[in-house]
Every structure is written in structure tokens, then in C-alpha cells.
Design a protein around this motif. Structure first.
Motif, PDB file in Angstrom:
ATOM      1  N   PRO A 152      40.525  50.554  22.735  1.00 47.18           N
ATOM      2  CA  PRO A 152      39.821  51.821  22.950  1.00 47.18           C
ATOM      3  C   PRO A 152      40.083  52.369  24.354  1.00 47.18           C
ATOM      4  O   PRO A 152      40.183  51.608  25.326  1.00 47.18           O
ATOM      5  CB  PRO A 152      38.340  51.447  22.779  1.00 47.18           C
ATOM      6  N   GLY A 153      40.193  53.666  24.461  1.00 46.30           N
ATOM      7  CA  GLY A 153      40.500  54.317  25.735  1.00 46.30           C
ATOM      8  C   GLY A 153      39.513  53.982  26.835  1.00 46.30           C
ATOM      9  O   GLY A 153      39.901  53.769  27.992  1.00 46.30           O
ATOM     10  N   ALA A 154      38.231  53.916  26.509  1.00 46.49           N
ATOM     11  CA  ALA A 154      37.214  53.620  27.523  1.00 46.49           C
ATOM     12  C   ALA A 154      37.411  52.213  28.082  1.00 46.49           C
ATOM     13  O   ALA A 154      37.237  51.984  29.287  1.00 46.49           O
ATOM     14  CB  ALA A 154      35.816  53.758  26.929  1.00 46.49           C
ATOM     15  N   LEU A 155      37.801  51.272  27.222  1.00 48.84           N
ATOM     16  CA  LEU A 155      38.029  49.903  27.685  1.00 48.84           C
ATOM     17  C   LEU A 155      39.286  49.837  28.553  1.00 48.84           C
ATOM     18  O   LEU A 155      39.288  49.177  29.599  1.00 48.84           O
ATOM     19  CB  LEU A 155      38.146  48.944  26.493  1.00 48.84           C
ATOM     20  N   ALA A 156      40.331  50.529  28.168  1.00 50.53           N
ATOM     21  CA  ALA A 156      41.559  50.564  28.969  1.00 50.53           C
ATOM     22  C   ALA A 156      41.269  51.178  30.339  1.00 50.53           C
ATOM     23  O   ALA A 156      41.720  50.659  31.372  1.00 50.53           O
ATOM     24  CB  ALA A 156      42.652  51.345  28.248  1.00 50.53           C
ATOM     25  N   ASP A 157      40.493  52.260  30.367  1.00 43.84           N
ATOM     26  CA  ASP A 157      40.127  52.893  31.640  1.00 43.84           C
ATOM     27  C   ASP A 157      39.322  51.926  32.512  1.00 43.84           C
ATOM     28  O   ASP A 157      39.511  51.872  33.732  1.00 43.84           O
ATOM     29  CB  ASP A 157      39.314  54.168  31.398  1.00 43.84           C
ATOM     30  N   ARG A 158      38.439  51.165  31.872  1.00 44.21           N
ATOM     31  CA  ARG A 158      37.630  50.194  32.618  1.00 44.21           C
ATOM     32  C   ARG A 158      38.529  49.110  33.227  1.00 44.21           C
ATOM     33  O   ARG A 158      38.311  48.688  34.360  1.00 44.21           O
ATOM     34  CB  ARG A 158      36.593  49.581  31.668  1.00 44.21           C
ATOM     35  N   MET A 159      39.536  48.684  32.465  1.00 48.61           N
ATOM     36  CA  MET A 159      40.461  47.664  32.979  1.00 48.61           C
ATOM     37  C   MET A 159      41.227  48.190  34.189  1.00 48.61           C
ATOM     38  O   MET A 159      41.340  47.506  35.206  1.00 48.61           O
ATOM     39  CB  MET A 159      41.445  47.236  31.889  1.00 48.61           C
ATOM     40  N   TYR A 160      41.759  49.400  34.054  1.00 50.32           N
ATOM     41  CA  TYR A 160      42.523  49.981  35.163  1.00 50.32           C
ATOM     42  C   TYR A 160      41.631  50.279  36.363  1.00 50.32           C
ATOM     43  O   TYR A 160      42.084  50.250  37.503  1.00 50.32           O
ATOM     44  CB  TYR A 160      43.231  51.267  34.719  1.00 50.32           C
ATOM     45  N   GLY A 161      40.351  50.560  36.138  1.00 52.96           N
ATOM     46  CA  GLY A 161      39.425  50.889  37.222  1.00 52.96           C
ATOM     47  C   GLY A 161      38.827  49.685  37.926  1.00 52.96           C
ATOM     48  O   GLY A 161      38.112  49.827  38.915  1.00 52.96           O
ATOM     49  N   THR A 162      39.109  48.495  37.418  1.00 48.08           N
ATOM     50  CA  THR A 162      38.583  47.274  38.029  1.00 48.08           C
ATOM     51  C   THR A 162      39.314  47.006  39.349  1.00 48.08           C
ATOM     52  O   THR A 162      40.499  47.270  39.478  1.00 48.08           O
ATOM     53  CB  THR A 162      38.807  46.082  37.066  1.00 48.08           C
ATOM     54  N   VAL A 163      38.572  46.474  40.304  1.00 46.77           N
ATOM     55  CA  VAL A 163      39.172  46.091  41.594  1.00 46.77           C
ATOM     56  C   VAL A 163      38.992  44.591  41.779  1.00 46.77           C
ATOM     57  O   VAL A 163      38.217  43.948  41.071  1.00 46.77           O
ATOM     58  CB  VAL A 163      38.548  46.877  42.774  1.00 46.77           C
ATOM     59  N   GLU A 164      39.687  44.036  42.753  1.00 48.69           N
ATOM     60  CA  GLU A 164      39.677  42.598  42.990  1.00 48.69           C
ATOM     61  C   GLU A 164      38.256  42.066  43.183  1.00 48.69           C
ATOM     62  O   GLU A 164      37.905  40.998  42.694  1.00 48.69           O
ATOM     63  CB  GLU A 164      40.535  42.272  44.214  1.00 48.69           C
ATOM     64  N   ALA A 165      37.419  42.815  43.872  1.00 45.41           N
ATOM     65  CA  ALA A 165      36.052  42.369  44.152  1.00 45.41           C
ATOM     66  C   ALA A 165      35.215  42.227  42.879  1.00 45.41           C
ATOM     67  O   ALA A 165      34.224  41.495  42.864  1.00 45.41           O
ATOM     68  CB  ALA A 165      35.374  43.349  45.105  1.00 45.41           C
ATOM     69  N   ASP A 166      35.610  42.894  41.792  1.00 45.47           N
ATOM     70  CA  ASP A 166      34.866  42.804  40.523  1.00 45.47           C
ATOM     71  C   ASP A 166      35.052  41.444  39.856  1.00 45.47           C
ATOM     72  O   ASP A 166      34.250  41.050  39.008  1.00 45.47           O
ATOM     73  CB  ASP A 166      35.314  43.902  39.557  1.00 45.47           C
ATOM     74  N   GLY A 167      36.121  40.729  40.205  1.00 47.54           N
ATOM     75  CA  GLY A 167      36.377  39.425  39.589  1.00 47.54           C
ATOM     76  C   GLY A 167      36.886  39.578  38.160  1.00 47.54           C
ATOM     77  O   GLY A 167      37.434  40.606  37.771  1.00 47.54           O
ATOM     78  N   ARG A 168      36.676  38.537  37.371  1.00 50.82           N
ATOM     79  CA  ARG A 168      37.125  38.538  35.971  1.00 50.82           C
ATOM     80  C   ARG A 168      36.054  39.198  35.113  1.00 50.82           C
ATOM     81  O   ARG A 168      34.888  38.804  35.138  1.00 50.82           O
ATOM     82  CB  ARG A 168      37.393  37.114  35.491  1.00 50.82           C
TER      83      ARG A 168
END
Length: 156
Positions: free
Chosen positions: A113-129
Motif C-alpha cells: 500500500p502507498g501509505a506503508l511505502a511512504d512510511r518506510m521512505y519517511g523513516t529515519v535512523e533514530a526511528d529504529g526498526r
């Protein structure tokens, strides 16, 4: 005067009336057979026959993603009997991995889903796994600017 002697009446053959029930049962059986068999006889093989095994219906989407999006095997690896797909994207300091267009290919092939892909790309190192899922799959990922987006997609 004597009357002539009368002959006894000729025996009337016994006429047995037949029941219509066997013919009714036969007619019902013919109709039922027609309803069941005619569609099978006319079927040209295009009808949907319900769920098929992956090999019969189509190839495994995880395997298709590897073949289609990473033919050089630079950033994708299948494991766990083709139930787990590890995907590594390129980063600033890690040039080996999948390009942005190859990652888009993976997301499209797996119908992320697009929202999940956007969330993945928007994650930063500080967010962790982080984790997410969509019908049939779960995913965990990290996104580091230097190392790139790393996914582990598991078929559920």
C-alpha cells in the motif's frame, strides 16, 4: 319357447394401469444431469476453478519480485522456503543494493500500500526498526541515509 343359450362373456384381458412415478423420476434425473453436466461439457477451460496452488495459479510474488526487480541479485535474497524476502536499498555510503526505481518495482510487484511505502521512505535512523503489514505479508524495516532502506518481507 326356449331361449337360446347364452355364451358366457368373453374374458376381458386384465389391463394393468402403470404408475407414472418411474417416468417422473427419470425426467427429474435427466434435468438434474443436464444442469450438472452441460456447463462442464461447454466449459472451455476459462472458468475460475477456485483457489489453485501457487505453482498452478501463478508464480510466487516474492520470487517474481526478485526475478523482475533484481535480476543481477544485487540487493534481494529469498530465504525460509521462499517465505522471507530480504531487500537492501542503496545508501550514501553503501552503493550496493537496489536503486530507487528497483525499490518501486518491488513495492509495485508485492502490492505494498502507498501509505506503508511512504512510511518506510519517511523513516529515519533514530526511528529504529519498524513494522507494518498488508494482506498476506508483514514487513519490518530500517531506513538509514548512509546504509539505505532495508526490508524483511515475510509472507503470512
Amino acid at each position: 319357447m326356449t331361449q337360446p343359450r347364452q355364451l358366457p362373456p368373453a374374458p376381458v384381458p386384465h389391463v394393468r394401469k402403470r404408475s407414472p412415478i418411474p417416468w417422473v423420476i427419470f425426467a427429474v434425473l435427466v434435468v438434474v444431469a443436464g444442469i450438472v453436466l452441460v456447463p462442464k461439457l461447454l466449459d472451455d477451460g476459462n472458468a475460475d476453478n477456485g483457489p489453485q496452488p501457487v505453482a498452478a495459479a501463478e508464480q510466487d510474488p516474492l520470487l517474481v519480485a526478485v526475478q523482475k526487480c533484481d535480476p543481477a541479485k544485487n540487493g534481494m535474497k529469498l530465504s525460509d522456503s521462499n517465505r522471507k524476502l530480504t531487500v537492501k536499498g542503496v545508501g550514501d555510503k553503501s552503493p550496493d543494493g537496489l536503486s530507487a526505481s528497483a525499490m518501486t518495482c518491488v513495492f509495485d510487484t508485492l502490492q505494498v500500500p502507498g501509505a506503508l511505502a511512504d512510511r518506510m521512505y519517511g523513516t529515519v535512523e533514530a526511528d529504529g526498526r519498524l513494522q507494518g503489514d498488508w494482506p498476506g505479508y508483514s514487513v519490518s524495516w530500517t531506513n538509514d541515509q548512509n546504509e539505505g532502506l532495508k526490508l524483511i518481507v515475510t509472507r503470512t
